[in-house]
Write an enzyme that holds these catalytic residues in place. Sequence first.
Site, short mmCIF file in Angstrom:
data_model
loop_
_atom_site.label_atom_id
_atom_site.label_comp_id
_atom_site.label_asym_id
_atom_site.label_seq_id
_atom_site.Cartn_x
_atom_site.Cartn_y
_atom_site.Cartn_z
N HIS A 229 0.82 -1.22 0.00
CA HIS A 229 0.00 0.00 0.00
C HIS A 229 0.85 1.27 0.00
O HIS A 229 0.33 2.38 -0.19
CB HIS A 229 -0.98 0.00 1.18
CG HIS A 229 -0.39 0.38 2.50
ND1 HIS A 229 -0.01 -0.54 3.44
CD2 HIS A 229 -0.12 1.59 3.04
CE1 HIS A 229 0.46 0.08 4.51
NE2 HIS A 229 0.40 1.37 4.29
N ASP A 274 -0.46 -7.51 1.60
CA ASP A 274 0.08 -6.15 1.57
C ASP A 274 1.62 -6.20 1.66
O ASP A 274 2.22 -5.74 2.62
CB ASP A 274 -0.52 -5.35 2.73
CG ASP A 274 -0.15 -3.88 2.70
OD1 ASP A 274 0.31 -3.41 1.64
OD2 ASP A 274 -0.31 -3.22 3.75
N SER A 370 4.36 2.60 8.08
CA SER A 370 3.95 1.55 7.15
C SER A 370 5.13 1.00 6.36
O SER A 370 6.00 1.74 5.91
CB SER A 370 2.91 2.09 6.16
OG SER A 370 1.69 2.34 6.80
#
EC number: 3.4.21.-
Length: 420
Positions: A229, A274, A370
């Site tokens: 992502h 992901d 992230s």
Amino acid sequence: MTVSKLRPVIASRKSFPPWMIILGVLGVLAILGLIIGLLVHFLAVENKIYYYQGSFKVLNIPYDRNYERETSLESNYLSKILEIKMVDAFESSNIYKQYINSQIITLVPENNSVTAHIWLVFKDPWSNKENLRRRIESILHQMLENNSGSLTTDPGSLKLTEITKVDAEKIINNRCGRRPRMSATYDRITGGSTAQKGEWPWQASLRVNGKHHCGASLIGERFLLTAAHCFLRTNNPKNLTVSFGTRVTPAYMQHYVEEVIIHEDYVKGQHHDDVAIIKLTEKVSFRNDVHRVCLPEATQVFPPGEGVVVTGWGSLSYNGKSPLLLQKASIKIIDTNACNSEEAYGGRIMDTMLCAGYMEGYVDACQGDSGGPLVHPNSRDIWYLVGIVSWGHECGRVNKPGVYMRVTSYRDWIASKTGI
């Protein structure tokens, strides 16, 4: 009366000739220089460090290629036993005060034996390096002669050589998951605790047009692992760079991106698969503060309650400010059933994911973390990449711990794309 008695004394004083004053000053300076020189000499001697590499054979072990894999269970099990034997031997010897560290670097399986390659560090206050080397060799030889226990070692196979600091650092930095510099404490990312230089040498910053966007983990000379992502905005290599170190700016050891490999089953806006790989245009030159983390075997298990560490430059609170320096947090792996409870994530945690943090909240990864690493040290203090920061509900909320992609679930996919 008092004045008249003092006057003759004052009148009788004589001034020294200039040459005597100059000579006295030079003498004082010479003495001071000698004292300073001796202090510098003894301090330098006291801090003299010596590095060694060597090898010896462990006998009666059937050939198994897994001993060559530095992350395999077989390699770590045998290495741990041998490292304990070395520590016990040196700490019970008459040079225990000089002993600093000893590690198994590699294992090489042969027919009915395994050759263990070792790495040693000592200090010697008297700088008598030849005498020190002989004493180290004697202790190792005695250790190998003592074949108590399940292992049979060959003292005649022992080899030991002094090496330079540069070569010693190169040996360690070419192995995965080792940390030359360590901190005694870990705190939180949300709330802030600064990492030391070189404490998390595999941590990288993925940048879009020069600005920090996501974290990533160095897993090879040209490969990093991150979250898929992170490329929702762009996956054009021309817009992407990677940098290392503890400061998010300015860029440190910046590298350009050749290719982004996003997991084929990842769907934008969803959380499963992901995972992405970044391939760099050039190899990273490993050093004390920049080198790779270990990837776990696909069969490796990290149970609930296991202590892990997450690092990154993400926000210190939800929608809050981002730090200039790398942050770290000590957290725990959370049972998937607890994380899937109705008050938590209500069944959204898949087998390829894991939760880490605290159900009470507060300590957590946050925005900007992230793609970054969730790592765990094994019993030899070698660090493994357990998870990839993926998603969660805000930051540090009660019953909403961070969710990570489970690296063991993607081990075969990573190998197919990188050869690692």
